[in-house]
Enzyme design. Structure first.
Site, PDB file in Angstrom:
ATOM      1  N   HIS A 160     -11.415  52.517  88.387  1.00 33.29           N
ATOM      2  CA  HIS A 160     -11.370  51.438  89.386  1.00 33.29           C
ATOM      3  C   HIS A 160     -10.137  50.549  89.232  1.00 33.29           C
ATOM      4  O   HIS A 160      -9.897  49.690  90.086  1.00 33.29           O
ATOM      5  CB  HIS A 160     -12.622  50.567  89.295  1.00 33.29           C
ATOM      6  CG  HIS A 160     -13.884  51.261  89.706  1.00 33.29           C
ATOM      7  ND1 HIS A 160     -14.019  51.907  90.911  1.00 33.29           N
ATOM      8  CD2 HIS A 160     -15.078  51.398  89.061  1.00 33.29           C
ATOM      9  CE1 HIS A 160     -15.240  52.421  90.994  1.00 33.29           C
ATOM     10  NE2 HIS A 160     -15.893  52.141  89.880  1.00 33.29           N
ATOM     11  N   ASP A 196     -17.209  60.937  89.421  1.00 33.82           N
ATOM     12  CA  ASP A 196     -18.028  59.744  89.235  1.00 33.82           C
ATOM     13  C   ASP A 196     -18.738  59.387  90.550  1.00 33.82           C
ATOM     14  O   ASP A 196     -18.209  59.633  91.635  1.00 33.82           O
ATOM     15  CB  ASP A 196     -17.127  58.592  88.802  1.00 33.82           C
ATOM     16  CG  ASP A 196     -17.865  57.368  88.313  1.00 33.82           C
ATOM     17  OD1 ASP A 196     -17.955  57.167  87.102  1.00 33.82           O
ATOM     18  OD2 ASP A 196     -18.358  56.589  89.166  1.00 33.82           O
ATOM     19  N   HIS A 198     -19.142  56.478  91.841  1.00 31.67           N
ATOM     20  CA  HIS A 198     -18.392  55.454  92.566  1.00 31.67           C
ATOM     21  C   HIS A 198     -16.964  55.926  92.817  1.00 31.67           C
ATOM     22  O   HIS A 198     -16.339  56.542  91.955  1.00 31.67           O
ATOM     23  CB  HIS A 198     -18.388  54.141  91.773  1.00 31.67           C
ATOM     24  CG  HIS A 198     -19.758  53.610  91.509  1.00 31.67           C
ATOM     25  ND1 HIS A 198     -20.432  53.862  90.329  1.00 31.67           N
ATOM     26  CD2 HIS A 198     -20.579  52.865  92.273  1.00 31.67           C
ATOM     27  CE1 HIS A 198     -21.624  53.281  90.390  1.00 31.67           C
ATOM     28  NE2 HIS A 198     -21.737  52.677  91.550  1.00 31.67           N
ATOM     29  N   ASP A 285     -22.848  59.051  86.498  1.00 32.71           N
ATOM     30  CA  ASP A 285     -23.760  58.144  87.191  1.00 32.71           C
ATOM     31  C   ASP A 285     -24.265  58.744  88.498  1.00 32.71           C
ATOM     32  O   ASP A 285     -24.939  58.068  89.279  1.00 32.71           O
ATOM     33  CB  ASP A 285     -23.119  56.772  87.421  1.00 32.71           C
ATOM     34  CG  ASP A 285     -21.670  56.849  87.857  1.00 32.71           C
ATOM     35  OD1 ASP A 285     -21.134  57.960  88.023  1.00 32.71           O
ATOM     36  OD2 ASP A 285     -21.052  55.780  88.030  1.00 32.71           O
TER      37      ASP A 285
END
Length: 343
Positions: A160, A196, A198, A285
């Site tokens: 991120h 991932d 996200h 995740d």
């Protein structure tokens, strides 16, 4: 497969984050890395080695120099201002405000260099960030020197973090640093495959206008899922990078059948690009029990991911990203790695 791991990650502990209307203990906690390390040992994946020290200048190859210079100053400046607890911003230069003037106070600087209140600092955070960076580059060095694959057990994660901002538990973009490391040492093209849950908004932002690093992201639809403001299917790169950024946004509840179809398409695009090396941003995740995610992959699905990546037949660096179902994180992350080894 060799794993690179540093116990210094544990200095980043006890930090708070702002999420869903509350200030809560960070979901990104030291036990995540420890569960993975223990599973690597239990599965006899291979030796666990400490990182070598690397010059932080390598981070400036993908991040703004002033941003990298800011990170080690955060906690000293926070304490100098008479603060304790977790250091994070509370105001951000959004649309209509000025982002071209660097402010002077620590509160303002934390907002200036972040996009959310999820990347907070405590006393040991910078040491953990630097160790995570060292882990990534040490593992990348193994692959450069001829290892088929290596695992960078990074904590904090990185995908991120953009060129000049932190957020989402991420400070230095380890996968991006590693990709640039490979480019600087002779790789003509590098692919980053981000699995991932996200979207890796930072990785996309860093390489969006470049043709030498392909970025493929499989993730929750930003219309309904964090980080919300990047990751749509129409974001395909700009300038020289047009066509080399590919997003696979998927709805809540996506299970293996739908998710694996996206993986298959991403792998086909990767094969067509013909990179010299693959960097996998390994987030787990996507797991059905993850407390802050909405996909439905099961533990038995993760080795399948590894086997598909192995079929690419390319030197591969795995860089640890997210995954917050702590008790299962080791099973799922190492499941990808053992699947790769068997592939």
């Amino acid at each position: 497969m060799k794993t690179i791991f540093s116990p210094l990650h544990a200095g980043h502990a006890g930090q708070m984050e702002l999420i869903s209307g509350g200030l809560v203990p960070g979901f990104e906690k030291p036990s995540r890395a420890e569960y993975i390390r223990a599973r690597v040992e239990a599965e006899k994946l291979g030796p666990i080695l400490p990182p070598a020290e690397h010059d932080i200048a390598a981070a400036r190859r993908v991040h703004a120099a002033d941003y990298i210079d800011f990170l080690p100053t955060v906690w000293p400046e926070w304490e100098k201002a008479g603060r304790s607890g977790s250091a994070f911003g509370f105001t951000w230069p959004t649309r209509g405000l000025r982002a071209d003037v660097r402010p002077k106070t620590i509160d303002a600087l934390l907002g200036y260099y972040s996009f959310d209140a999820g990347a907070s600092f405590v006393a040991g955070t910078w040491t953990a960030i630097k160790s995570s960076f060292d882990v990534a580059l040490t593992a990348a060095g193994l692959v450069k020197d001829g290892e088929r694959a290596a695992f960078a057990l990074c904590r904090p994660p990185g995908h991120h973090a953009g060129a000049a901002f932190m957020g989402g538990y991420c400070f230095i973009n380890n996968a991006a640093v590693a990709a640039q490391f490979f480019r600087d040492r002779g790789a003509a093209k590098v692919s980053i495959l981000d699995v991932d849950y996200h979207h890796g908004n930072g990785t996309q932002e860093i390489f969006y206008a470049r043709a030498d690093v392909q970025v493929l992201n499989l993730h929750g639809d930003p219309m309904t899922e964090y980080p919300f403001f990047l990751g749509h299917a129409d974001e395909k790169g700009s300038g020289d990078g047009e066509g080399f950024n590919v997003n696979y946004p998927m709805p809540f509840g996506t299970a293996w059948d739908g998710w694996s179809a996206s993986l298959e398409d991403a792998c086909a695009r990767l094969e067509a690009y013909r990179p010299d090396v693959v960097v996998v941003s390994l987030g787990v995740d996507t797991f059905e029990k993850d407390p802050i995610s909405q996909f439905k992959l099961k533990s038995e699905d993760y080795p399948k991911i590894g086997r598909r990546i192995a079929k690419l037949g390319l030197p591969t660096l795995f860089v640890m990203e997210g995954g917050y179902a702590v008790e299962e994180i080791g099973i799922n992350a190492v499941g990808v790695l053992t699947g790769f080894e068997q592939g």
